[in-house]
Write a protein that holds these residues in place. Structure first.
Motif, PDB file in Angstrom:
ATOM      1  N   LEU A   1       0.817  -1.214   0.000  1.00  0.00           N
ATOM      2  CA  LEU A   1       0.000   0.000   0.000  1.00  0.00           C
ATOM      3  C   LEU A   1       0.853   1.267   0.000  1.00  0.00           C
ATOM      4  O   LEU A   1       0.448   2.298  -0.551  1.00  0.00           O
ATOM      5  CB  LEU A   1      -0.995  -0.021   1.154  1.00  0.00           C
ATOM      6  N   PHE A   2       2.039   1.208   0.608  1.00  0.00           N
ATOM      7  CA  PHE A   2       2.931   2.366   0.549  1.00  0.00           C
ATOM      8  C   PHE A   2       3.511   2.557  -0.851  1.00  0.00           C
ATOM      9  O   PHE A   2       3.542   3.668  -1.378  1.00  0.00           O
ATOM     10  CB  PHE A   2       4.069   2.222   1.562  1.00  0.00           C
ATOM     11  N   LEU A   3       3.989   1.464  -1.454  1.00  0.00           N
ATOM     12  CA  LEU A   3       4.567   1.578  -2.799  1.00  0.00           C
ATOM     13  C   LEU A   3       3.531   2.045  -3.814  1.00  0.00           C
ATOM     14  O   LEU A   3       3.807   2.905  -4.657  1.00  0.00           O
ATOM     15  CB  LEU A   3       5.165   0.233  -3.221  1.00  0.00           C
ATOM     16  N   LEU A   4       2.330   1.483  -3.731  1.00  0.00           N
ATOM     17  CA  LEU A   4       1.273   1.914  -4.647  1.00  0.00           C
ATOM     18  C   LEU A   4       0.902   3.367  -4.382  1.00  0.00           C
ATOM     19  O   LEU A   4       0.663   4.136  -5.320  1.00  0.00           O
ATOM     20  CB  LEU A   4       0.047   1.011  -4.491  1.00  0.00           C
ATOM     21  N   GLY A   5       0.859   3.760  -3.114  1.00  0.00           N
ATOM     22  CA  GLY A   5       0.527   5.136  -2.790  1.00  0.00           C
ATOM     23  C   GLY A   5       1.561   6.123  -3.278  1.00  0.00           C
ATOM     24  O   GLY A   5       1.227   7.252  -3.674  1.00  0.00           O
ATOM     25  N   MET A   6       2.811   5.707  -3.273  1.00  0.00           N
ATOM     26  CA  MET A   6       3.883   6.597  -3.706  1.00  0.00           C
ATOM     27  C   MET A   6       4.006   6.677  -5.230  1.00  0.00           C
ATOM     28  O   MET A   6       4.186   7.758  -5.791  1.00  0.00           O
ATOM     29  CB  MET A   6       5.221   6.122  -3.122  1.00  0.00           C
ATOM     30  N   PHE A   7       3.894   5.524  -5.883  1.00  0.00           N
ATOM     31  CA  PHE A   7       4.300   5.459  -7.284  1.00  0.00           C
ATOM     32  C   PHE A   7       3.182   5.113  -8.274  1.00  0.00           C
ATOM     33  O   PHE A   7       3.444   4.969  -9.460  1.00  0.00           O
ATOM     34  CB  PHE A   7       5.448   4.444  -7.426  1.00  0.00           C
ATOM     35  N   TRP A   8       1.928   4.968  -7.789  1.00  0.00           N
ATOM     36  CA  TRP A   8       0.808   4.710  -8.703  1.00  0.00           C
ATOM     37  C   TRP A   8      -0.313   5.686  -8.381  1.00  0.00           C
ATOM     38  O   TRP A   8      -0.924   5.616  -7.314  1.00  0.00           O
ATOM     39  CB  TRP A   8       0.309   3.267  -8.568  1.00  0.00           C
ATOM     40  N   LYS A   9      -0.594   6.565  -9.281  1.00  0.00           N
ATOM     41  CA  LYS A   9      -1.524   7.666  -9.017  1.00  0.00           C
ATOM     42  C   LYS A   9      -2.975   7.215  -8.919  1.00  0.00           C
ATOM     43  O   LYS A   9      -3.814   7.941  -8.392  1.00  0.00           O
ATOM     44  CB  LYS A   9      -1.384   8.736 -10.104  1.00  0.00           C
ATOM     45  N   ARG A  10      -3.300   6.022  -9.388  1.00  0.00           N
ATOM     46  CA  ARG A  10      -4.694   5.559  -9.368  1.00  0.00           C
ATOM     47  C   ARG A  10      -5.059   4.807  -8.084  1.00  0.00           C
ATOM     48  O   ARG A  10      -6.228   4.480  -7.880  1.00  0.00           O
ATOM     49  CB  ARG A  10      -4.958   4.661 -10.576  1.00  0.00           C
TER      50      ARG A  10
END
Length: 524
Positions: free
Chosen positions: A423-432
């Motif tokens: 959830l951190f990686l997606l929050g940082m590097f995936w805008k959707r």
């Protein structure tokens, strides 16, 4: 071999001088200028004033505690040098955190990990993870440090476990409760110096004994000759401890997930870098810490391996380090004992401060907004004290029956870290990425981990962490597709983040990587 360490008057005097000096220095560095009262930023983030050397030293002091010294020495005794992968892989992980995560935190002026989650997702994600972290810090981290620390004190001196925990808790309160993070971080340089000096002396004497007085090199050669199985970094499938460190997975699998979670998204670790004077100063501190991590196995793993020859009949692996302390000459025992206690109380101070930070800033201030800064600092101090008392009460029921507490801690946290990292990686590097997707990753991590644990009990937990992490990436993506979500309104604008690093930082990255590669090539 006698159970008690039998500290001499010189040893006890040296230790008491260390205790008194540390408390005095902590109060001195915590003093405020006339007319200025501590506010929450001063107490929880040291007023964003930490230099690089304090950041690096504090990272190591917060990390290296009873669970590392006692637990990893115990695993060194039982498994061997392979357990050093947790230390050496952490060095390269720190470099990654400094280059790719720290710039985002500084750009968004983040104070706590739950704060980032609220700004990126919503309050539900923040509250869920804040409560989770508080539970883990109190009932896993604090309890393990107190229990293993008291075990070390008990094995070394014969002091009852309960009294040992009370002493360690009181010591940490005495030097950290008033000054907060500033007191902890600025005294950590002393703690690290004592820790490294004491650990190196202990390893030197152990190796010299094994080498029959012919020096360290002879001791290393003798140890490798008589205990060759303890020097395999990559364990084969037929190794009795393969399930703990499954071969090549320590290099390319789930250990990356464990390390990224610990060093990149763990409040009581990352809080030190967030308190740095600047991004550049924080990155310098991280490279300093990376070099220290390469050194740590000499201090925490090697004595455990040496105990295989010097004390082969131990009842429990976690007795290895305290037992090796009994070999020290008068005077040196006091220094090594001070080093051990230094590691324990510095971690206790760091953990209680981070518990107070998350509770006060992320939870309490939402319930009672607008209170005075003095009130928030007072609440933080009471929370720190309460957390210590709760951990003391729960320590024996939770950890009293485990032979290798370090492995237990890793496996327990491994149930949740895949979702946190996802959830951190997606929050940082995936805008959707959306809040619902983040919650699915968090909950899915525990559900998938439990399912794999029950259905495939033979699967090594590091491999399970890697597989569950992939699942925790896929599930949120499916949720976003189902929601037909576009770019999230709170997404991180990566175009506005400076990921380029200085030449010196890049040079240190290459240096750490080459040293790490040399270690694995040597002991593959």
């Amino acid at each position: 071999m006698n159970k008690d360490l039998q500290l001499s008057i010189i040893d006890i005097s040296l230790f008491l001088v260390y205790v008194a000096a540390l408390i005095a220095i902590a109060y001195w560095v915590s003093r405020e200028r006339d007319g200025h009262d501590k506010d929450s930023k001063d107490y929880f983030l040291a007023g964003n004033s930490l230099p690089w050397w304090a950041v690096g030293a504090s990272l190591i002091a917060a990390n290296i505690s009873a669970e590392q010294i006692i637990g990893m020495s115990g695993s060194g005794y039982a498994i061997g040098l392979a357990i050093a992968s947790y230390e050496w892989m952490a060095a390269i992980t720190l470099i990654v955190v400094g280059k790719y995560f720290l710039p985002i935190y500084f750009k968004r002026q983040i104070y706590t990990m739950p704060q980032f989650l609220e700004e990126r997702y919503d309050a539900r994600v923040k509250t869920t993870l804040a409560i989770f972290w508080l539970g883990v810090y109190v009932f896993v981290n604090l309890t393990s440090v107190l229990w293993l620390g008291a075990l070390a004190v008990n094995t070394a001196t014969g002091i009852d476990m309960l009294y040992g925990m009370i002493f360690l808790g009181a010591f940490s309160v005495a030097y950290s409760l008033y000054g907060g993070l500033k007191a902890v971080a600025l005294t950590d340089i002393i703690q690290v110096v004592v820790l490294i000096l004491g650990g190196v002396i202990l390893s030197y004497i152990c190796l010299d004994l094994i080498g029959a007085g012919r020096g360290v090199f002879s001791g290393v050669m003798t140890l490798m000759d008589q205990a060759p199985g303890k020097f395999n970094m990559i364990l084969e499938r037929d190794h009795p401890h393969y399930v703990s460190l499954p071969g090549i997975s320590v290099l390319v699998g789930g250990m990356w997930v464990m390390n990224l979670s610990y060093w990149g998204f763990n409040q009581y670790i990352i809080q030190r870098t967030l308190a740095a004077k600047s991004l550049e100063e924080g990155q310098r501190g991280i490279t300093f810490a990376a070099y220290l991590k390469l050194l740590m196995p000499i201090i925490v793993v090697l004595p455990g391996i040496a105990a295989v020859l010097l004390a082969p009949e131990l009842d429990r692996p976690d007795q290895a380090y305290p037992t090796m302390m009994q070999l020290m000459p008068e005077g040196v025992k006091g220094l090594v004992f001070a080093a051990l206690v230094a590691a324990i109380v510095s971690s206790l101070g760091s953990m209680t401060n981070s518990i107070a930070t998350i509770f006060t800033i992320d939870l309490y201030s939402s319930v009672k907004p607008g209170a005075t800064e003095k009130h928030y600092v007072r609440v933080g101090r009471w929370v720190s004290l309460g957390a210590l008392v709760a951990a003391m009460i729960c320590a024996k029921p939770l950890l009293g029956n485990f032979d290798q507490a370090f492995q237990y801690i890793q496996e327990f946290t491994g149930f949740f870290t895949p979702g946190i990292v996802a959830l951190f990686l997606l929050g940082m590097f995936w805008k959707r990425a959306t809040a619902n997707a983040a919650l699915v990753a968090a909950v899915g991590s525990a559900v998938l981990s439990l399912a794999f644990k029950l259905l495939f009990p033979e699967l090594p937990f590091i491999d399970r962490v890697g597989v569950v992490f992939i699942g925790c990436l896929i599930l949120p993506i499916l949720v976003v597709i189902w929601e037909q979500a576009g770019e999230h309104r709170n997404s991180v604008d990566l175009a506005d983040i400076k990921f380029t690093t200085s030449r010196s930082y890049n040079a240190h990255c290459v240096s750490v990587s080459l040293i790490l590669a040399a270690f694995y090539v040597t002991w593959w």
